[in-house]
Design a protein around this motif. Structure first.
Motif, PDB file in Angstrom:
ATOM      1  N   ALA A 109       0.837  -1.205   0.000  1.00 26.17           N
ATOM      2  CA  ALA A 109       0.000   0.000   0.000  1.00 26.17           C
ATOM      3  C   ALA A 109       0.870   1.252   0.000  1.00 26.17           C
ATOM      4  CB  ALA A 109      -0.931   0.005   1.207  1.00 26.17           C
ATOM      5  N   HIS A 110       1.973   1.221   0.726  1.00 23.54           N
ATOM      6  CA  HIS A 110       2.840   2.397   0.761  1.00 23.54           C
ATOM      7  C   HIS A 110       3.544   2.582  -0.583  1.00 23.54           C
ATOM      8  CE1 HIS A 110       4.468   5.782   2.768  1.00 23.54           C
ATOM      9  NE2 HIS A 110       5.720   5.350   2.762  1.00 23.54           N
ATOM     10  N   TRP A 111       3.936   1.478  -1.218  1.00 22.41           N
ATOM     11  CA  TRP A 111       4.496   1.578  -2.572  1.00 22.41           C
ATOM     12  C   TRP A 111       3.480   2.228  -3.513  1.00 22.41           C
ATOM     13  CZ3 TRP A 111       9.204   1.552  -4.332  1.00 22.41           C
ATOM     14  CH2 TRP A 111      10.202   0.824  -3.676  1.00 22.41           C
ATOM     15  N   ALA A 112       2.233   1.768  -3.457  1.00 23.66           N
ATOM     16  CA  ALA A 112       1.188   2.333  -4.312  1.00 23.66           C
ATOM     17  C   ALA A 112       1.055   3.830  -4.061  1.00 23.66           C
ATOM     18  CB  ALA A 112      -0.144   1.619  -4.058  1.00 23.66           C
ATOM     19  N   HIS A 113       1.032   4.206  -2.793  1.00 26.69           N
ATOM     20  CA  HIS A 113       0.883   5.612  -2.448  1.00 26.69           C
ATOM     21  C   HIS A 113       2.057   6.440  -2.980  1.00 26.69           C
ATOM     22  CE1 HIS A 113       0.720   8.981   0.733  1.00 26.69           C
ATOM     23  NE2 HIS A 113      -0.001   9.318  -0.321  1.00 26.69           N
ATOM     24  N   MET A 114       3.268   5.944  -2.835  1.00 26.13           N
ATOM     25  CA  MET A 114       4.439   6.699  -3.294  1.00 26.13           C
ATOM     26  C   MET A 114       4.452   6.860  -4.817  1.00 26.13           C
ATOM     27  SD  MET A 114       6.031   7.817  -0.651  1.00 26.13           S
ATOM     28  CE  MET A 114       4.331   8.115  -0.152  1.00 26.13           C
TER      29      MET A 114
END
Length: 158
Positions: A109-114
């Motif tokens: 999810a953090h990869w997607a957000h970044m």
């Protein structure tokens, strides 16, 4: 829209990285949601790096001598020339992983957000003043929820 992502894996440790299909999905969602114009073709580079390269680039281009999660380098078309190049994203693997742990978020999810966050920067969005930040964050939140993730700013709002 035809999307061409040049994925450069410059990190020494390539475990737990998103794949090209995931990256293309996140980037294309941000381009579609964040762009006022319809684009037939878009090209960009996503370079996943280690902390030392991130720190060098952050120091060189932003005057900050530390690594950071994502750096966005929008491409500026020369006058009178139209190219489908959007720009370059440089994402620091170690910072993304550290932030995911600190913020108690799933790594994917953090990869997607970044990737979404960085792509919106390439499109001209910023978060320097409150109004711009609110506009950018609302697009990010909407996309993340549509993609099946939680609001990336939820813990900050609580």
């Amino acid at each position: 829209m035809e999307l061409y992502v040049d994925l450069q894996l410059a990190s020494k440790n390539q475990q737990n990285l998103p794949d090209l299909i995931q990256i293309e999905k996140w980037v294309s969602s941000a381009i579609i949601a964040g762009s006022d114009e319809t684009r037939d073709e878009v090209e960009l580079t996503v370079r996943i790096v280690d902390a030392d390269e991130s720190q060098d680039l952050n120091h060189q281009y932003r005057g900050k001598n530390k690594s950071t999660n994502v750096l966005s380098f929008p491409f500026q078309n020369p006058p009178g020339i139209t190219l489908p190049l959007l720009g370059d994203l440089v994402i620091c693997k170690e910072v993304v992983e550290k932030e995911a742990i600190e913020q108690k978020k799933p790594l994917i999810a953090h990869w997607a957000h970044m990737l979404i966050h960085g792509t919106l920067h390439l499109l001209g969005y910023d978060h320097i003043d409150d109004d711009e930040a609110l506009a950018m964050e609302s697009i990010e939140t909407k996309l993340m929820i549509e993609l099946g993730y939680n609001d990336p700013y939820l813990s900050e709002k609580e």
